[in-house]
Motif scaffolding. Structure first.
Motif, PDB file in Angstrom:
ATOM      1  N   ILE A 298       1.126  -1.414   0.118  1.00 51.91           N
ATOM      2  CA  ILE A 298       0.253  -0.379   0.365  1.00 51.91           C
ATOM      3  C   ILE A 298       1.231   1.358  -0.315  1.00 51.91           C
ATOM      4  CG2 ILE A 298      -2.194   0.551   1.254  1.00 51.91           C
ATOM      5  CD1 ILE A 298      -1.368  -2.219   2.247  1.00 51.91           C
ATOM      6  N   ALA A 299       0.881   2.071  -1.245  1.00 53.35           N
ATOM      7  CA  ALA A 299       1.866   2.834  -1.410  1.00 53.35           C
ATOM      8  C   ALA A 299       1.506   3.964  -2.167  1.00 53.35           C
ATOM      9  CB  ALA A 299       3.104   1.957  -1.974  1.00 53.35           C
ATOM     10  N   THR A 300       1.667   5.413  -1.430  1.00 52.77           N
ATOM     11  CA  THR A 300       1.535   6.125  -1.995  1.00 52.77           C
ATOM     12  C   THR A 300       2.363   6.939  -4.062  1.00 52.77           C
ATOM     13  OG1 THR A 300       3.084   7.487  -1.117  1.00 52.77           O
ATOM     14  CG2 THR A 300       1.530   7.834  -0.494  1.00 52.77           C
ATOM     15  N   ALA A 301       1.820   7.175  -4.686  1.00 52.06           N
ATOM     16  CA  ALA A 301       1.866   7.797  -5.889  1.00 52.06           C
ATOM     17  C   ALA A 301       3.409   8.484  -6.521  1.00 52.06           C
ATOM     18  CB  ALA A 301       1.064   8.347  -7.503  1.00 52.06           C
ATOM     19  N   ALA A 302       4.587   8.057  -5.582  1.00 51.02           N
ATOM     20  CA  ALA A 302       5.697   8.835  -5.056  1.00 51.02           C
ATOM     21  C   ALA A 302       6.310   8.576  -6.278  1.00 51.02           C
ATOM     22  CB  ALA A 302       6.163   9.282  -3.920  1.00 51.02           C
ATOM     23  N   VAL A 310       1.098  -1.913  -9.411  1.00 52.67           N
ATOM     24  CA  VAL A 310      -0.107  -2.049 -10.125  1.00 52.67           C
ATOM     25  C   VAL A 310      -1.071  -2.295  -9.786  1.00 52.67           C
ATOM     26  CG1 VAL A 310      -1.724  -3.477 -12.316  1.00 52.67           C
ATOM     27  CG2 VAL A 310       0.581  -3.303 -12.051  1.00 52.67           C
ATOM     28  N   ASP A 311      -2.277  -1.168  -8.868  1.00 55.07           N
ATOM     29  CA  ASP A 311      -2.854  -0.888  -9.221  1.00 55.07           C
ATOM     30  C   ASP A 311      -4.220  -1.677  -8.609  1.00 55.07           C
ATOM     31  OD1 ASP A 311      -4.382   0.510  -6.408  1.00 55.07           O
ATOM     32  OD2 ASP A 311      -5.625   1.797  -7.831  1.00 55.07           O
ATOM     33  N   ASN A 312      -4.956  -2.628  -7.596  1.00 57.12           N
ATOM     34  CA  ASN A 312      -5.474  -3.473  -6.880  1.00 57.12           C
ATOM     35  C   ASN A 312      -5.216  -4.979  -7.512  1.00 57.12           C
ATOM     36  OD1 ASN A 312      -7.595  -1.824  -5.977  1.00 57.12           O
ATOM     37  ND2 ASN A 312      -7.634  -1.151  -8.369  1.00 57.12           N
ATOM     38  N   GLU A 313      -3.523  -4.573  -8.796  1.00 54.48           N
ATOM     39  CA  GLU A 313      -3.375  -6.139  -8.586  1.00 54.48           C
ATOM     40  C   GLU A 313      -2.088  -6.807  -8.110  1.00 54.48           C
ATOM     41  OE1 GLU A 313      -3.116  -6.581 -12.648  1.00 54.48           O
ATOM     42  OE2 GLU A 313      -4.880  -5.795 -13.046  1.00 54.48           O
ATOM     43  N   THR A 314      -1.465  -5.714  -7.662  1.00 52.33           N
ATOM     44  CA  THR A 314       0.100  -6.327  -7.018  1.00 52.33           C
ATOM     45  C   THR A 314      -0.169  -5.633  -5.926  1.00 52.33           C
ATOM     46  OG1 THR A 314       1.714  -4.526  -8.566  1.00 52.33           O
ATOM     47  CG2 THR A 314       1.354  -6.418  -9.120  1.00 52.33           C
ATOM     48  N   GLY A 315      -0.907  -4.767  -5.793  1.00 53.13           N
ATOM     49  CA  GLY A 315      -1.068  -3.622  -4.308  1.00 53.13           C
ATOM     50  C   GLY A 315      -2.341  -2.831  -4.579  1.00 53.13           C
ATOM     51  N   PHE A 316      -1.689  -1.225  -4.400  1.00 57.74           N
ATOM     52  CA  PHE A 316      -3.335  -0.575  -3.255  1.00 57.74           C
ATOM     53  C   PHE A 316      -2.170   0.736  -3.071  1.00 57.74           C
ATOM     54  CE2 PHE A 316      -4.575  -4.799  -2.068  1.00 57.74           C
ATOM     55  CZ  PHE A 316      -5.656  -4.556  -2.694  1.00 57.74           C
ATOM     56  N   LEU A 317      -2.573   1.627  -3.940  1.00 59.39           N
ATOM     57  CA  LEU A 317      -1.776   2.864  -4.856  1.00 59.39           C
ATOM     58  C   LEU A 317      -2.699   3.828  -4.222  1.00 59.39           C
ATOM     59  CD1 LEU A 317       0.594   3.611  -6.323  1.00 59.39           C
ATOM     60  CD2 LEU A 317      -0.388   4.212  -8.374  1.00 59.39           C
ATOM     61  N   ALA A 318      -1.660   5.164  -3.715  1.00 61.57           N
ATOM     62  CA  ALA A 318      -2.273   6.083  -2.868  1.00 61.57           C
ATOM     63  C   ALA A 318      -2.027   7.284  -3.854  1.00 61.57           C
ATOM     64  CB  ALA A 318      -2.133   6.401  -1.556  1.00 61.57           C
ATOM     65  N   GLY A 319      -2.946   7.969  -4.355  1.00 65.50           N
ATOM     66  CA  GLY A 319      -2.684   9.116  -5.282  1.00 65.50           C
ATOM     67  C   GLY A 319      -1.558   9.935  -4.357  1.00 65.50           C
ATOM     68  N   ALA A 320      -2.240  10.894  -3.733  1.00 66.65           N
ATOM     69  CA  ALA A 320      -0.807  11.139  -2.863  1.00 66.65           C
ATOM     70  C   ALA A 320      -0.535  11.020  -1.755  1.00 66.65           C
ATOM     71  CB  ALA A 320      -1.733  13.023  -2.906  1.00 66.65           C
ATOM     72  N   ALA A 321       0.596  11.839  -0.985  1.00 67.68           N
ATOM     73  CA  ALA A 321       1.039  11.716   0.749  1.00 67.68           C
ATOM     74  C   ALA A 321      -0.083  12.516   1.191  1.00 67.68           C
ATOM     75  CB  ALA A 321       2.342  11.640   0.677  1.00 67.68           C
ATOM     76  N   THR A 322      -1.264  11.850   1.038  1.00 67.17           N
ATOM     77  CA  THR A 322      -2.033  12.873   1.901  1.00 67.17           C
ATOM     78  C   THR A 322      -2.988  12.142   2.813  1.00 67.17           C
ATOM     79  OG1 THR A 322      -3.920  12.677   1.077  1.00 67.17           O
ATOM     80  CG2 THR A 322      -2.466  14.682   0.394  1.00 67.17           C
TER      81      THR A 322
END
Length: 374
Positions: A298-302, A310-322
């Motif tokens: 689970i990581a920010t898109a930095a 790969v969002d929803n396939e290898t993990g979960f992407l947060a759009g920003a560090a908020t």
């Protein structure tokens, strides 16, 4: 300033490969500790490793702060002069300017350009908010095009560097950093337990790594009520501040400050997923290692995170560090906790397909090509 950083592993591995292949490698380090294990390893392999004049301890601390460019250039002057002298005497076939960011090595690249010494640039990070100061930007616009090649650890960093200079780089490519787990290092899923264990593997520096955002998410009422524990692995100047913040938020017992650990695979033997709240990145080494070990993230898109995760396939992407963005990604992950083992297996296969097994060796071969055409 630390005597060794993760951003140095790429050039170090390449240097070892080159030296072992019979080439002579000399390393000039801006922050030098003779007894550091990696320095001793390089010297044992036959590399010449020298420290550049570091001024006083007070001056070294100043260089690491956000001071006006003219101050930083003044403090670098003696180091650049030493590099110029070495280049005149040694006349190397190729100079590798390895940067922790994307502009901090420009004074050394400028010395190569002015002395007509063939050189390449390595850039380990680029941050949207940090445009180079005017004086440094002028030098960068001359140095980058003069390099034989420019290596970045992510496409994001390559593109951002071009935007910040207003200049297209025709000779540029991506080489990821070496990692500290086996390339085929997928681990068994941890034994089931009552608590979901996440690991945040990053140096404790909030400007880049954003652990303050993660702590605020963990303090939200819904996460307080869930069986979730986060272990923070790493060290850094903001460690005490983060621990005080966690105590203020009432997170004692829900987070662990585990410090630096030598065996990263041992972390993934006991944790279910990686969580990163970074504001700025190159391509997180922690992400590569977690995925190779078979753990979702689970990581920010930095930086280059979205190039591997790969969002929803290898993990979960947060759009920003908020807080809202990280909370949303963590909520999606929580809803699919039963699928994490399968996501981890997919993550491992994807990482093996995307990341070369020996990045340092790959870079050494690319450097030999550049030296041959210099």
């Amino acid at each position: 300033m630390h005597p060794w950083g993760g951003s140095e592993e790429l050039w170090a591995e390449a240097a070892l490969c080159l030296q072992q292949a019979g080439h002579q490698v000399t390393v000039l380090k801006t922050v030098f500790e003779a007894e550091h294990p990696r320095v001793r390893q390089l010297r044992a392999a036959g590399c010449a490793v020298e420290g550049l004049n570091q001024h006083s301890a007070f001056a070294r601390r100043i260089v690491n702060r956000a001071l006006p460019a003219r101050w930083q250039w003044t403090l670098l002057d003696s180091q650049v002069a030493q590099v110029r002298q070495h280049l005149r005497q040694a006349q190397p076939d190729l100079v590798v300017v390895a940067q922790g960011s994307n502009f901090d090595g420009i004074p050394f690249a400028d010395a190569c350009r002015r002395g007509n010494h063939p050189f390449v640039l390595i850039s380990q990070k680029a941050a949207e908010i940090f445009f180079p100061p005017a004086q440094l930007r002028v030098a960068a616009r001359l140095a980058y095009p003069a390099a034989r090649h420019c290596y970045f650890v992510s496409q994001h960093n390559l593109a951002l560097t071009q935007y910040q200079m207003g200049l297209a780089l025709d000779r540029a490519s991506v080489v990821p950093n070496p990692f500290n787990v086996p390339h085929a290092g997928e681990l068994p899923w941890p034994a089931p337990g009552a608590v979901v264990r996440l690991a945040c593997v990053a140096r404790l520096e909030v400007l880049d790594k954003g652990q303050d955002v993660l702590l605020q998410v963990l303090a939200l009422p819904k996460w307080r009520q869930r069986p979730l524990h986060v272990s923070f692995f790493g060290s850094g100047v903001d460690g005490p501040a983060l621990q005080d913040m966690a105590a203020l938020l009432g997170l004692t017992g829900r987070v662990t400050w585990a410090g630096q650990v030598p065996d990263i695979a041992a972390v993934w033997a006991s944790h279910h997923a990686l969580v990163l709240s970074s504001r700025y990145e190159g391509l997180p080494l922690a992400l590569i290692e977690a995925m190779l070990c078979g753990r979702p993230a689970i990581a920010t898109a930095a930086g280059g995170t979205a190039e591997l995760l790969v969002d929803n396939e290898t993990g979960f992407l947060a759009g920003a560090a908020t807080v809202p963005a990280l909370d949303e990604a963590l909520e999606r992950a929580w809803a699919r906790y039963a699928e994490w083992p399968a996501l981890g297996r997919h993550a491992a296969a994807h990482a093996r397909a995307q990341v070369p097994a020996k990045p340092g060796q790959l870079l050494s071969q690319l450097l030999l090509h550049q030296a041959a055409t210099a």
